[in-house]
Design a protein around this motif. Sequence first.
Motif, mmCIF file in Angstrom:
data_model
loop_
_atom_site.group_PDB
_atom_site.id
_atom_site.type_symbol
_atom_site.label_atom_id
_atom_site.label_comp_id
_atom_site.label_asym_id
_atom_site.label_seq_id
_atom_site.Cartn_x
_atom_site.Cartn_y
_atom_site.Cartn_z
ATOM 1 N N VAL A 128 0.807 -1.221 0.000
ATOM 2 C CA VAL A 128 0.000 0.000 0.000
ATOM 3 C C VAL A 128 0.842 1.273 0.000
ATOM 4 C CG1 VAL A 128 -2.062 -1.014 1.016
ATOM 5 C CG2 VAL A 128 -0.245 -0.192 2.515
ATOM 6 N N VAL A 129 2.026 1.250 0.603
ATOM 7 C CA VAL A 129 2.860 2.458 0.659
ATOM 8 C C VAL A 129 4.278 2.175 0.165
ATOM 9 C CG1 VAL A 129 1.552 3.573 2.503
ATOM 10 C CG2 VAL A 129 3.392 1.995 3.095
ATOM 11 N N ARG A 130 4.418 1.195 -0.709
ATOM 12 C CA ARG A 130 5.775 0.830 -1.103
ATOM 13 C C ARG A 130 6.475 2.000 -1.800
ATOM 14 N NH1 ARG A 130 5.366 -3.895 -5.754
ATOM 15 N NH2 ARG A 130 4.027 -2.836 -7.209
ATOM 16 N N PRO A 131 7.796 2.110 -1.620
ATOM 17 C CA PRO A 131 8.723 1.109 -1.065
ATOM 18 C C PRO A 131 8.762 1.040 0.455
ATOM 19 C CG PRO A 131 9.947 3.049 -1.700
ATOM 20 C CD PRO A 131 8.519 3.291 -2.106
ATOM 21 N N GLU A 132 7.979 1.848 1.166
ATOM 22 C CA GLU A 132 7.893 1.710 2.619
ATOM 23 C C GLU A 132 6.946 0.558 2.968
ATOM 24 O OE1 GLU A 132 9.844 3.442 4.514
ATOM 25 O OE2 GLU A 132 10.634 4.520 2.769
ATOM 26 N N GLU A 133 6.819 0.277 4.279
ATOM 27 C CA GLU A 133 5.954 -0.820 4.712
ATOM 28 C C GLU A 133 5.071 -0.388 5.869
ATOM 29 O OE1 GLU A 133 8.152 -4.269 5.760
ATOM 30 O OE2 GLU A 133 9.123 -4.484 3.805
ATOM 31 N N VAL A 134 3.897 -1.008 5.961
ATOM 32 C CA VAL A 134 3.023 -0.873 7.112
ATOM 33 C C VAL A 134 3.083 -2.189 7.872
ATOM 34 C CG1 VAL A 134 0.661 -0.518 7.914
ATOM 35 C CG2 VAL A 134 1.496 0.729 5.913
ATOM 36 N N ASP A 135 3.362 -2.133 9.170
ATOM 37 C CA ASP A 135 3.484 -3.361 9.956
ATOM 38 C C ASP A 135 2.186 -4.156 9.928
ATOM 39 O OD1 ASP A 135 6.145 -3.149 10.806
ATOM 40 O OD2 ASP A 135 5.577 -1.709 12.353
ATOM 41 N N VAL A 136 2.322 -5.465 9.959
ATOM 42 C CA VAL A 136 1.159 -6.337 9.835
ATOM 43 C C VAL A 136 0.172 -6.132 10.983
ATOM 44 C CG1 VAL A 136 2.217 -8.274 11.065
ATOM 45 C CG2 VAL A 136 0.473 -8.720 9.363
ATOM 46 N N GLY A 137 0.661 -5.742 12.156
ATOM 47 C CA GLY A 137 -0.234 -5.479 13.273
ATOM 48 C C GLY A 137 -1.177 -4.321 13.008
ATOM 49 N N VAL A 138 -0.728 -3.332 12.250
ATOM 50 C CA VAL A 138 -1.590 -2.202 11.885
ATOM 51 C C VAL A 138 -2.673 -2.658 10.928
ATOM 52 C CG1 VAL A 138 -1.650 0.072 10.797
ATOM 53 C CG2 VAL A 138 0.281 -0.558 12.254
ATOM 54 N N VAL A 139 -2.308 -3.483 9.953
ATOM 55 C CA VAL A 139 -3.276 -3.958 8.963
ATOM 56 C C VAL A 139 -4.354 -4.811 9.630
ATOM 57 C CG1 VAL A 139 -3.572 -5.290 6.842
ATOM 58 C CG2 VAL A 139 -1.538 -3.883 7.150
ATOM 59 N N THR A 140 -3.954 -5.725 10.503
ATOM 60 C CA THR A 140 -4.955 -6.568 11.172
ATOM 61 C C THR A 140 -5.862 -5.735 12.077
ATOM 62 O OG1 THR A 140 -3.397 -7.107 12.962
ATOM 63 C CG2 THR A 140 -3.496 -8.616 11.090
ATOM 64 N N ALA A 141 -5.320 -4.677 12.674
ATOM 65 C CA ALA A 141 -6.158 -3.815 13.510
ATOM 66 C C ALA A 141 -7.179 -3.062 12.673
ATOM 67 C CB ALA A 141 -5.281 -2.834 14.291
ATOM 68 N N ILE A 142 -6.765 -2.569 11.509
ATOM 69 C CA ILE A 142 -7.690 -1.849 10.625
ATOM 70 C C ILE A 142 -8.807 -2.781 10.156
ATOM 71 C CG2 ILE A 142 -7.901 -0.722 8.379
ATOM 72 C CD1 ILE A 142 -5.068 0.374 8.832
ATOM 73 N N ILE A 143 -8.448 -4.022 9.853
ATOM 74 C CA ILE A 143 -9.456 -4.991 9.428
ATOM 75 C C ILE A 143 -10.304 -5.440 10.618
ATOM 76 C CG2 ILE A 143 -9.801 -7.303 8.465
ATOM 77 C CD1 ILE A 143 -7.187 -6.908 6.917
ATOM 78 N N GLY A 144 -9.655 -5.664 11.751
ATOM 79 C CA GLY A 144 -10.325 -6.316 12.872
ATOM 80 C C GLY A 144 -11.243 -5.431 13.672
ATOM 81 N N ALA A 145 -10.920 -4.132 13.819
ATOM 82 C CA ALA A 145 -11.728 -3.264 14.676
ATOM 83 C C ALA A 145 -13.191 -3.185 14.230
ATOM 84 C CB ALA A 145 -11.096 -1.876 14.758
ATOM 85 N N PRO A 146 -13.473 -2.877 12.963
ATOM 86 C CA PRO A 146 -14.895 -2.835 12.568
ATOM 87 C C PRO A 146 -15.576 -4.199 12.633
ATOM 88 C CG PRO A 146 -13.466 -2.535 10.657
ATOM 89 C CD PRO A 146 -12.602 -2.447 11.867
ATOM 90 N N LEU A 147 -14.842 -5.261 12.314
ATOM 91 C CA LEU A 147 -15.434 -6.591 12.403
ATOM 92 C C LEU A 147 -15.713 -6.976 13.851
ATOM 93 C CD1 LEU A 147 -13.394 -8.533 9.699
ATOM 94 C CD2 LEU A 147 -15.763 -7.764 9.572
ATOM 95 N N PHE A 148 -14.860 -6.556 14.764
ATOM 96 C CA PHE A 148 -15.102 -6.820 16.179
ATOM 97 C C PHE A 148 -16.391 -6.132 16.641
ATOM 98 C CE2 PHE A 148 -14.429 -5.306 20.602
ATOM 99 C CZ PHE A 148 -14.523 -6.532 21.234
#
Length: 329
Positions: free
Chosen positions: A297-317
């Motif tokens: 999503v922001v290459r060549p930089e990276e977003v940590d996987v914990g941020v991605v799972t939180a973005i996905i998980g919060a609304p689903l929770f």
Amino acid sequence: MTRKVGWLFASVVVLVALAAVSIAFGARDVAFGDIADALFGDADSFSAAAVEKRMPRTVLAMIVGAALALSGAGMQAVTRNPVADPGILGVSGGASLAVVCGIVFFGMSDPYSYIVVAIAGAAAAAVFVYAIGSMGRGGATPLKLALSGAATAAAFTCLISAVLLPRVDVMTRFQHWQVGGVGGADWHRIAVLSPVLGAGALIAFACARGMNSLALGDDVATGLGENVGRTRILTGVAAVVLAGAATAIAGPIAFVGLLVPHACRALIGTDHRWLLPFSALVGASLLVASDVVGRLVVRPEEVDVGVVTAIIGAPLFIWIVRRQKVREL
């Protein structure tokens, strides 16, 4: 039976495909054909270096995702709480606090030490949350366990900040670890982590039939000949070992243990003999996919996987909690 086998086969295919995508895509892409060439030493230097770096990262994401999903499924079975997972019950927070204290006060740097201390911290947190949730009338109800776990997790977060804030060098060094990620993967860490996670997974699978009995209630489970206390302890040990070891290496990654068992129950049913292996495969796929998204999503930089799972998980929770509340009404 055919439907369950079909879903398991599909999950294996998806996981293999995501693993190939994870190795192929990053700051610079590698053609799928070059992956096989790199494995046999026939690729160019860039492709070989990219594959060599991304393979342990992909494998670590797979085993950590599987471990967190199994841990979440075990905790939900033991507590009979649909919103239980290592993060919400404070188990990941206890592991994180133990690792941070070990690093700051004892200078830990060895992966073996990380795992031992993290499992000890996760176990202490689990016992503490269960003790608090057991107080008062009715004992350890699902609601009281969830509330005590959430409060404990918040307290652990504050304690971690209190330990790290005066120590800028340590805080900077472990900033990405606190978020949760698999970017620092190497084969040595995987070799240290795999036997521990394997032992935890075997204990969980051995308790699968007992988890089915626990879902019926303690009285019914006892009437069916199940040793409720032993099953709860063994399942809890497996969940703590899986969550603690995964947190020690990858950091506190949230929502995988919560979301994956829910999705798997909708597809394959509530029989833990099928639910556990399916959850492991789906959890591995989810973390690999989240890692790929974080890299792209922001290459060549990276977003940590914990941020991605939180973005996905919060609304689903939130959706899961609202759905559960509607059912209770």
